[in-house]
Design a protein around this motif. Structure first.
Motif, PDB file in Angstrom:
ATOM      1  N   ALA A 232      10.475   2.789  -1.201  1.00 11.99           N
ATOM      2  CA  ALA A 232      10.676   4.138  -1.748  1.00 11.99           C
ATOM      3  C   ALA A 232       9.725   4.393  -2.912  1.00 11.99           C
ATOM      4  CB  ALA A 232      12.126   4.302  -2.195  1.00 11.99           C
ATOM      5  N   GLU A 233       9.518   3.389  -3.761  1.00 11.51           N
ATOM      6  CA  GLU A 233       8.595   3.552  -4.882  1.00 11.51           C
ATOM      7  C   GLU A 233       7.175   3.842  -4.399  1.00 11.51           C
ATOM      8  OE1 GLU A 233       8.939  -0.016  -7.116  1.00 11.51           O
ATOM      9  OE2 GLU A 233      10.730   0.639  -8.224  1.00 11.51           O
TER      10      GLU A 233
ATOM     11  N   THR B 121       4.179  -4.247   5.517  1.00 11.69           N
ATOM     12  CA  THR B 121       3.187  -3.314   4.978  1.00 11.69           C
ATOM     13  C   THR B 121       1.761  -3.834   4.876  1.00 11.69           C
ATOM     14  OG1 THR B 121       3.552  -3.961   2.656  1.00 11.69           O
ATOM     15  CG2 THR B 121       5.015  -2.277   3.572  1.00 11.69           C
ATOM     16  N   ASP B 122       1.543  -5.122   4.846  1.00  9.77           N
ATOM     17  CA  ASP B 122       0.187  -5.651   4.674  1.00  9.77           C
ATOM     18  C   ASP B 122      -0.663  -5.264   5.883  1.00  9.77           C
ATOM     19  OD1 ASP B 122      -2.145  -7.138   4.402  1.00  9.77           O
ATOM     20  OD2 ASP B 122      -1.122  -8.932   3.680  1.00  9.77           O
TER      21      ASP B 122
ATOM     22  N   PRO C 175       0.816  -1.218   0.000  1.00 11.97           N
ATOM     23  CA  PRO C 175       0.000   0.000   0.000  1.00 11.97           C
ATOM     24  C   PRO C 175       0.848   1.267   0.000  1.00 11.97           C
ATOM     25  CG  PRO C 175      -0.022  -1.026   2.163  1.00 11.97           C
ATOM     26  CD  PRO C 175       0.704  -1.968   1.262  1.00 11.97           C
ATOM     27  N   ASP C 176       0.195   2.378  -0.205  1.00  8.34           N
ATOM     28  CA  ASP C 176       0.844   3.690  -0.205  1.00  8.34           C
ATOM     29  C   ASP C 176       1.635   3.876   1.086  1.00  8.34           C
ATOM     30  OD1 ASP C 176       1.534   6.363  -0.334  1.00  8.34           O
ATOM     31  OD2 ASP C 176      -0.427   7.031  -1.033  1.00  8.34           O
TER      32      ASP C 176
END
Length: 299
Positions: A36-37, A245-246, A11-12
């Motif tokens: 970073a992306e 991140t999930d 996610p963002d």
């Protein structure tokens, strides 16, 4: 979400600060690149600053470099102080760096190199950065273990530094088992606060530079088997990225590849060895680690 979790499912990350150790090569740089992306402010915490700066240029985005030598507690303390000053809020700490199957060596503080670097260095760094993470809702400490935590692994409390006899494989297994024992005990302590979670991951068998310290015969076998068993570093980083991140991830979980033997594949929830869940072992290692590093956690 896709059936097979990929980097596209991250996610963002805008507004989040992520510190990734060992991020100038292999799994670390792949982890940092995706973060970073997705918009995170990423710090590459690396021993070799020149290599880190090259990696930062290649990665792009809001990426900086922090010198960190996990085999030196003085370096860990200096890096942690500089990171706290530069980033009062840290949302993500990825304890990724590691050494594997090294000849018998000791850290600057006299610890067996694999245990001192893979476990004690990360234990100290986490403890010193945690004050900057606890106020950040949804912050996570992700520690990278290995399938090696099952191989000839145990915590040799009577000889942690392998002074009586030395096994490269056994010492590596001890350090990777320690990563999991640390994660599970840290989560137990963090659960009382509710803001920060501790999660573990492993990359399966990934094509990285980690085997560079292995004996020549083992490297030759690895080179021969690699096309059959291993996966690219970008795939090996996915369990770490998912753990980091999930939104569905819970503290105390462990993520690895979904293929046979967890050697390769897409990341999923996995289980670790029986001894890694031993509460008494977790607590004993924690107490020893505090004594050896001199670092006390604020939880």
């Amino acid at each position: 979400m896709s059936t097979n979790w990929t980097a596209r499912d991250v996610p963002d990350q805008r507004g989040r600060v992520a510190v990734v150790t060992g991020a100038n090569t292999g799994l670390g740089i792949e982890t940092a690149r995706v973060l970073a992306e997705r918009g995170a402010t990423v710090v590459l915490a690396v021993r070799d600053v020149a290599k880190g700066e090259r990696a930062a240029r290649d990665t792009g985005g809001d990426v900086s470099v922090q010198q960190l030598d996990l085999s030196s507690l003085e370096s860990v303390r200096t890096a942690a102080a500089e990171l706290r000053q530069a980033h009062p809020r840290i949302d993500l700490l990825v304890n990724n760096a590691g050494v594997m199957y090294t000849p018998k060596q000791v850290t600057r503080d006299g610890f067996e190199l694999q245990f001192g670097t893979n476990h004690l260095g990360h234990f100290a760094l986490t403890g010193l950065l945690l004050e900057s993470m606890l106020p950040a809702e949804g912050s996570r400490v992700v520690t990278v273990s290995s399938v090696g935590h099952r191989i000839r692994a145990g915590i040799r409390f009577d000889d942690l530094n392998w002074e009586r006899s030395y096994s490269r494989v056994g010492a590596y297994g001890q350090s990777k088992l320690a990563n999991l024992l640390f994660t599970y005990e840290l989560q137990r302590r963090l659960a009382r606060r509710g803001t920060t979670a501790a999660v573990a991951a492993h990359p399966g068998v990934s094509n990285t530079e980690l085997v560079r310290n292995s004996p020549a015969a083992l490297r030759a076998v690895s080179d021969w088997l690699s096309p059959l068993l291993s996966q690219p570093a970008a795939m090996g980083a996915l369990p770490t990225l998912r753990a980091a991140t999930d939104p569905a991830v819970l503290g105390g979980q462990y993520y690895g590849p979904d293929g046979r033997g967890e050697t390769r594949g897409h990341p999923r929830l996995v289980t670790s060895s029986a001894q890694s869940y031993d509460l008494a072992l977790q607590q004993r290692l924690w107490a020893v680690s505090e004594d050896l590093t001199g670092v006390r956690f604020p939880v």
